[in-house]
Design a protein around this motif. Structure first.
Motif, mmCIF file in Angstrom:
data_model
loop_
_atom_site.group_PDB
_atom_site.id
_atom_site.type_symbol
_atom_site.label_atom_id
_atom_site.label_comp_id
_atom_site.label_asym_id
_atom_site.label_seq_id
_atom_site.Cartn_x
_atom_site.Cartn_y
_atom_site.Cartn_z
ATOM 1 N N PHE A 140 0.835 -1.212 0.000
ATOM 2 C CA PHE A 140 0.000 0.000 0.000
ATOM 3 C C PHE A 140 0.866 1.257 0.000
ATOM 4 C CE2 PHE A 140 -4.106 -1.804 2.182
ATOM 5 C CZ PHE A 140 -4.365 -2.527 1.034
ATOM 6 N N GLN A 141 2.153 1.102 0.345
ATOM 7 C CA GLN A 141 3.096 2.237 0.312
ATOM 8 C C GLN A 141 2.541 3.423 1.094
ATOM 9 O OE1 GLN A 141 4.632 2.321 -3.972
ATOM 10 N NE2 GLN A 141 3.088 0.682 -3.985
ATOM 11 N N SER A 142 2.241 3.116 2.348
ATOM 12 C CA SER A 142 1.512 4.059 3.203
ATOM 13 C C SER A 142 2.440 5.117 3.802
ATOM 14 C CB SER A 142 0.809 3.286 4.309
ATOM 15 O OG SER A 142 -0.049 2.339 3.728
ATOM 16 N N TRP A 143 3.071 5.838 2.909
ATOM 17 C CA TRP A 143 4.030 6.847 3.353
ATOM 18 C C TRP A 143 3.960 8.061 2.447
ATOM 19 C CZ3 TRP A 143 7.462 2.112 2.583
ATOM 20 C CH2 TRP A 143 7.608 1.808 1.227
ATOM 21 N N PHE A 144 4.490 9.162 2.919
ATOM 22 C CA PHE A 144 4.632 10.365 2.096
ATOM 23 C C PHE A 144 5.844 11.112 2.628
ATOM 24 C CE2 PHE A 144 3.886 14.581 0.466
ATOM 25 C CZ PHE A 144 3.431 14.324 -0.818
ATOM 26 N N CYS A 179 6.332 10.851 6.608
ATOM 27 C CA CYS A 179 4.963 10.830 7.142
ATOM 28 C C CYS A 179 4.332 9.463 6.915
ATOM 29 C CB CYS A 179 4.096 11.864 6.437
ATOM 30 S SG CYS A 179 4.609 13.552 6.754
ATOM 31 N N ALA A 180 3.576 9.030 7.900
ATOM 32 C CA ALA A 180 2.764 7.825 7.751
ATOM 33 C C ALA A 180 1.405 8.230 7.189
ATOM 34 C CB ALA A 180 2.590 7.155 9.111
ATOM 35 N N ASP A 181 0.893 7.379 6.301
ATOM 36 C CA ASP A 181 -0.427 7.616 5.698
ATOM 37 C C ASP A 181 -1.282 6.373 6.009
ATOM 38 O OD1 ASP A 181 -2.603 8.190 4.135
ATOM 39 O OD2 ASP A 181 -1.487 8.391 2.258
ATOM 40 N N PRO A 182 -1.791 6.295 7.245
ATOM 41 C CA PRO A 182 -2.343 5.019 7.739
ATOM 42 C C PRO A 182 -3.727 4.641 7.220
ATOM 43 C CG PRO A 182 -2.463 6.705 9.449
ATOM 44 C CD PRO A 182 -1.828 7.345 8.262
ATOM 45 N N GLY A 183 -4.408 5.539 6.490
ATOM 46 C CA GLY A 183 -5.820 5.340 6.140
ATOM 47 C C GLY A 183 -6.170 3.964 5.605
ATOM 48 N N ARG A 184 -5.512 3.554 4.512
ATOM 49 C CA ARG A 184 -5.871 2.285 3.845
ATOM 50 C C ARG A 184 -5.583 1.079 4.732
ATOM 51 N NH1 ARG A 184 -3.527 1.059 -2.045
ATOM 52 N NH2 ARG A 184 -5.045 -0.598 -2.344
ATOM 53 N N LEU A 185 -4.445 1.125 5.435
ATOM 54 C CA LEU A 185 -4.090 -0.018 6.292
ATOM 55 C C LEU A 185 -5.045 -0.123 7.474
ATOM 56 C CD1 LEU A 185 -0.170 0.130 6.257
ATOM 57 C CD2 LEU A 185 -1.607 -1.733 5.400
ATOM 58 N N PHE A 235 1.534 -1.574 11.320
ATOM 59 C CA PHE A 235 2.103 -1.762 9.983
ATOM 60 C C PHE A 235 2.722 -0.476 9.452
ATOM 61 C CE2 PHE A 235 -0.635 -5.623 8.421
ATOM 62 C CZ PHE A 235 0.084 -6.451 9.267
ATOM 63 N N VAL A 236 1.991 0.615 9.615
ATOM 64 C CA VAL A 236 2.477 1.868 9.028
ATOM 65 C C VAL A 236 3.761 2.337 9.737
ATOM 66 C CG1 VAL A 236 1.263 3.685 10.317
ATOM 67 C CG2 VAL A 236 1.452 3.845 7.857
ATOM 68 N N THR A 237 3.868 1.999 11.004
ATOM 69 C CA THR A 237 5.096 2.328 11.743
ATOM 70 C C THR A 237 6.276 1.551 11.151
ATOM 71 O OG1 THR A 237 3.815 2.677 13.743
ATOM 72 C CG2 THR A 237 6.162 2.296 14.045
ATOM 73 N N GLN A 238 6.019 0.278 10.848
ATOM 74 C CA GLN A 238 7.096 -0.540 10.284
ATOM 75 C C GLN A 238 7.426 -0.113 8.849
ATOM 76 O OE1 GLN A 238 6.764 -4.872 11.438
ATOM 77 N NE2 GLN A 238 4.900 -4.134 12.409
ATOM 78 N N ASP A 239 6.393 0.228 8.071
ATOM 79 C CA ASP A 239 6.625 0.686 6.687
ATOM 80 C C ASP A 239 7.539 1.917 6.659
ATOM 81 O OD1 ASP A 239 4.750 -1.215 5.953
ATOM 82 O OD2 ASP A 239 3.222 0.218 5.305
ATOM 83 N N THR A 240 7.204 2.885 7.491
ATOM 84 C CA THR A 240 7.969 4.141 7.454
ATOM 85 C C THR A 240 9.367 3.945 8.035
ATOM 86 O OG1 THR A 240 6.794 4.805 9.475
ATOM 87 C CG2 THR A 240 6.019 5.747 7.387
ATOM 88 N N PRO A 252 3.335 12.967 10.659
ATOM 89 C CA PRO A 252 4.803 13.036 10.603
ATOM 90 C C PRO A 252 5.411 12.137 11.679
ATOM 91 C CG PRO A 252 3.849 15.207 11.100
ATOM 92 C CD PRO A 252 2.723 14.225 11.102
ATOM 93 N N VAL A 253 6.291 11.208 11.258
ATOM 94 C CA VAL A 253 6.851 10.246 12.218
ATOM 95 C C VAL A 253 8.361 10.380 12.412
ATOM 96 C CG1 VAL A 253 5.022 8.507 11.996
ATOM 97 C CG2 VAL A 253 6.973 8.433 10.442
ATOM 98 N N ALA A 254 9.038 10.977 11.450
ATOM 99 C CA ALA A 254 10.493 11.135 11.608
ATOM 100 C C ALA A 254 10.989 12.286 10.750
ATOM 101 C CB ALA A 254 11.223 9.854 11.207
ATOM 102 N N LEU A 255 12.053 12.910 11.220
ATOM 103 C CA LEU A 255 12.782 13.892 10.416
ATOM 104 C C LEU A 255 14.096 13.242 10.003
ATOM 105 C CD1 LEU A 255 12.566 17.026 12.774
ATOM 106 C CD2 LEU A 255 10.902 16.291 11.033
#
Ligand SMILES: Cc1cc2nc3c(=O)[nH]c(=O)nc-3n(C[C@H](O)[C@H](O)[C@H](O)COP(=O)(O)O)c2cc1C
Length: 175
Positions: free
Chosen positions: A42-46, A79-85, A97-102, A143-146
């Motif tokens: 799903f590539q839940s990131w930006f 940024c995490a984009d968690p909507g779809r997951l 999942f989105v935490t692990q993806d990013t 936003p999860v990390a800089l």
């Protein structure tokens, strides 16, 4: 660079020369990020790439407390984009999942930067609300990390790791 050399070449860099990095380098870093394994593809990131000097100046002290970040050539805001997951798996699993993806994407970025002789640092301790306001980040993204990146102005020693025997357990026989 050989993969094993790259693993050992990467280290957190928190001081930069201020020399600009090129669009091709930023593209390679983003390309590496998007090759990361991710849940359901799903590539839940930006990724926001902040290259504007005036905007970079605004990161400290409000978004991140320390002012070394201002010497970065770019700051990538992961940024995490968690909507779809979350829709598919519920909030707890989707969020996991989105935490692990990013995290996987951020690791790839830092390795790609090191591969090009650039330095960077993963910053998880920052003010996400202030970051959101500064960049006008929409509510669907978190936003999860800089990741400040630039040309290293320091070569700190490798930080040691616990021996693998201390942090792993092999169940069964390996030959
Ligand atoms: C989830 C996470 C959060 C981190 N947050 C910060 C941070 O807020 N500030 C910072 O200076 N370094 C931060 N780091 C970098 C770690 O301090 C660094 O990776 C660790 O000390 C090991 O050093 P090395 O990267 O040089 O191998 C973070 C790293 C991770 C993975």
């Amino acid at each position: 660079m050989e993969f094993k050399d790259l693993l050992y070449a990467r280290k957190s860099i928190r001081n930069f020369t201020g020399e600009p990095i090129t669009k091709a380098q930023v593209d390679a870093i983003l390309e590496a990020a998007t090759r990361a394994p991710n849940a359901c593809n799903f590539q839940s990131w930006f990724f926001y790439v902040v290259a504007d000097k005036a905007m970079i100046e605004k990161f400290s002290p409000d978004v991140y407390s320390l002012d070394w970040i201002k010497k970065a050539s770019v700051i990538i805001v992961v940024c995490a984009d968690p909507g779809r997951l979350e829709e598919r798996f519920g909030q707890r699993v989707g969020n996991n999942f989105v935490t692990q993806d990013t995290a996987a994407a951020t690791t790839n970025m830092l390795l790609a930067a090191a591969d090009m002789g650039l330095g960077g640092c993963w910053i998880g301790h920052f003010n996400d609300d202030k970051c959101r306001s500064l960049l006008n980040i929409p509510s669907r993204l978190r936003p999860v990390a800089l990741v400040p990146i630039g040309h290293p102005a320091e070569q700190p020693p490798q930080r040691p790791r616990n021996p693998v025997e201390k942090v792993s357990l092999v169940i069964g026989d390996l030959r």
